[in-house]
Design a protein around this motif. Structure first.
Motif, PDB file in Angstrom:
ATOM      1  N   ASN A 211      38.938  43.750  47.318  1.00 45.33           N
ATOM      2  CA  ASN A 211      38.318  44.621  46.368  1.00 45.33           C
ATOM      3  C   ASN A 211      39.328  44.779  45.085  1.00 45.33           C
ATOM      4  OD1 ASN A 211      36.623  46.434  45.052  1.00 45.33           O
ATOM      5  ND2 ASN A 211      37.706  48.142  46.085  1.00 45.33           N
ATOM      6  N   PRO A 212      39.204  43.458  44.331  1.00 43.65           N
ATOM      7  CA  PRO A 212      40.466  43.415  43.474  1.00 43.65           C
ATOM      8  C   PRO A 212      40.144  44.292  42.086  1.00 43.65           C
ATOM      9  CG  PRO A 212      38.621  41.475  43.136  1.00 43.65           C
ATOM     10  CD  PRO A 212      38.493  42.386  44.584  1.00 43.65           C
ATOM     11  N   THR A 213      41.428  44.627  41.641  1.00 43.83           N
ATOM     12  CA  THR A 213      41.332  45.482  40.540  1.00 43.83           C
ATOM     13  C   THR A 213      41.944  44.875  39.310  1.00 43.83           C
ATOM     14  OG1 THR A 213      43.542  46.218  41.111  1.00 43.83           O
ATOM     15  CG2 THR A 213      41.828  47.702  41.905  1.00 43.83           C
ATOM     16  N   PHE A 214      42.443  43.617  39.400  1.00 39.38           N
ATOM     17  CA  PHE A 214      42.922  42.839  38.536  1.00 39.38           C
ATOM     18  C   PHE A 214      42.216  41.780  37.980  1.00 39.38           C
ATOM     19  CE2 PHE A 214      47.165  44.532  39.750  1.00 39.38           C
ATOM     20  CZ  PHE A 214      47.501  45.293  38.817  1.00 39.38           C
ATOM     21  N   ILE A 215      41.799  40.944  38.913  1.00 39.26           N
ATOM     22  CA  ILE A 215      41.055  39.753  38.769  1.00 39.26           C
ATOM     23  C   ILE A 215      39.561  39.750  39.393  1.00 39.26           C
ATOM     24  CG2 ILE A 215      40.769  37.165  39.204  1.00 39.26           C
ATOM     25  CD1 ILE A 215      43.791  37.177  39.437  1.00 39.26           C
ATOM     26  N   GLU A 216      38.675  40.111  38.531  1.00 41.71           N
ATOM     27  CA  GLU A 216      37.142  40.157  38.945  1.00 41.71           C
ATOM     28  C   GLU A 216      36.432  38.901  38.809  1.00 41.71           C
ATOM     29  OE1 GLU A 216      34.085  41.779  36.096  1.00 41.71           O
ATOM     30  OE2 GLU A 216      34.622  43.661  36.927  1.00 41.71           O
ATOM     31  N   THR A 217      35.769  38.691  40.052  1.00 42.53           N
ATOM     32  CA  THR A 217      34.689  37.528  40.042  1.00 42.53           C
ATOM     33  C   THR A 217      33.463  37.928  39.338  1.00 42.53           C
ATOM     34  OG1 THR A 217      35.435  37.172  42.214  1.00 42.53           O
ATOM     35  CG2 THR A 217      33.214  36.331  41.636  1.00 42.53           C
ATOM     36  N   VAL A 218      33.199  36.926  38.376  1.00 42.03           N
ATOM     37  CA  VAL A 218      32.091  37.175  37.418  1.00 42.03           C
ATOM     38  C   VAL A 218      30.903  36.082  38.209  1.00 42.03           C
ATOM     39  CG1 VAL A 218      31.001  36.752  35.155  1.00 42.03           C
ATOM     40  CG2 VAL A 218      33.375  37.723  35.562  1.00 42.03           C
ATOM     41  N   TRP A 219      30.181  36.611  38.864  1.00 44.41           N
ATOM     42  CA  TRP A 219      29.158  35.669  39.619  1.00 44.41           C
ATOM     43  C   TRP A 219      28.460  34.761  38.769  1.00 44.41           C
ATOM     44  CZ3 TRP A 219      30.737  35.566  44.187  1.00 44.41           C
ATOM     45  CH2 TRP A 219      31.264  36.623  44.910  1.00 44.41           C
ATOM     46  N   GLY A 220      28.501  33.501  39.219  1.00 43.78           N
ATOM     47  CA  GLY A 220      27.776  32.393  38.442  1.00 43.78           C
ATOM     48  C   GLY A 220      28.566  31.976  37.393  1.00 43.78           C
ATOM     49  N   ILE A 221      29.735  32.657  37.049  1.00 42.97           N
ATOM     50  CA  ILE A 221      30.537  32.219  35.920  1.00 42.97           C
ATOM     51  C   ILE A 221      31.979  31.759  36.584  1.00 42.97           C
ATOM     52  CG2 ILE A 221      31.650  32.444  33.749  1.00 42.97           C
ATOM     53  CD1 ILE A 221      29.121  34.438  33.013  1.00 42.97           C
ATOM     54  N   GLY A 222      32.651  32.728  36.882  1.00 43.09           N
ATOM     55  CA  GLY A 222      34.278  32.397  37.319  1.00 43.09           C
ATOM     56  C   GLY A 222      34.922  33.805  37.491  1.00 43.09           C
ATOM     57  N   TYR A 223      35.783  33.983  36.582  1.00 40.41           N
ATOM     58  CA  TYR A 223      36.681  34.957  36.676  1.00 40.41           C
ATOM     59  C   TYR A 223      37.169  35.837  35.362  1.00 40.41           C
ATOM     60  CZ  TYR A 223      37.435  32.714  41.160  1.00 40.41           C
ATOM     61  OH  TYR A 223      36.962  32.150  42.497  1.00 40.41           O
TER      62      TYR A 223
END
Length: 227
Positions: A211-223
């Protein structure tokens, strides 16, 4: 002049690598087993390490782990093993590249030059010396990462990825864009290596990697780094 540590128990390959590296303007430091490699690493302070996976006394995986715990120098693994599990393990332990045998010495030299160039460029990149977000602090010149004043060991590629994400905070960056920026447009490789590196970064800086607070996954794109 940069020193390159060569850890290879096959004397024919070791000599070949030493000759090419010396001819390319570097100083080759050789070791034929893991224990000798650690002694040379401590005494010679190399700028980059070439580690064969299968060497006596201490294997390349363990060597990679030990070196990475003390240094962020580029590490290139050399192996005749072609299994994806070995590549993933090497990257997970902090290696920056994985080269299969047999390899072209000229291509390997190009990789060495690329890794050293990127490491040197990153160390002096930009006017801002320290990037900070909450308890996370990245020192560009010192090439260190801290969480609550505790230093976290990072590989060169992990450091570069985190640096790139922090410089572009709150921007969604595709895995392809990250790969091209960190490894280079002309570099051949598996785009999934970005996912492997981001996972390792999260394990090091996130209180809860799932459950990351710094690096978020942007679904279908990246981070995206949330600043």
């Amino acid at each position: 002049m940069d020193k390159i540590l060569i850890v290879e128990d096959d004397l024919q390959i070791q000599t070949l690598l030493k000759d090419y590296i010396n001819a390319s303007g570097y100083i080759a430091i050789t070791a034929s087993d893991g224990e000798e490699a650690l002694m040379k690493f401590e005494s010679e302070t190399p700028s980059l390490a070439l580690l064969d996976i299968i060497v006596p006394k201490i294997d390349g995986f363990e060597l990679c782990r030990k070196i990475r715990n003390e240094s962020s120098i580029p590490i290139i693994m050399l192996s005749s093993k072609k299994e994806d599990t070995d590549k993933i393990l090497a990257l997970g332990l902090g290696a920056d590249d994985y080269v299969e045998k047999p390899f072209s010495p000229r291509v390997l030299i190009a990789k060495i030059q690329s890794h050293l160039r990127r490491a040197n460029e990153l160390s002096g990149k930009g006017s801002v010396e320290v990037l900070q977000c909450g308890d996370l602090e990245l020192d560009i010149k010192a090439r260190t990462v801290k969480i609550k004043d505790r230093f976290i060991p990072f590989s060169v590629k992990e450091f570069e990825i985190l640096h790139y994400l922090m410089l572009n905070k709150n921007q969604a960056l595709s895995r392809e864009k990250i790969f091209d920026e960190i490894w280079g447009y002309n570099e051949y490789g598996d785009i999934n290596t970005v996912t492997v590196h981001v996972r390792k970064i999260r394990e090091k800086i996130e209180p809860d990697p799932s459950n990351p607070t710094f690096i978020e996954t942007v679904w279908g794109i990246g981070y995206k780094f949330k600043g």
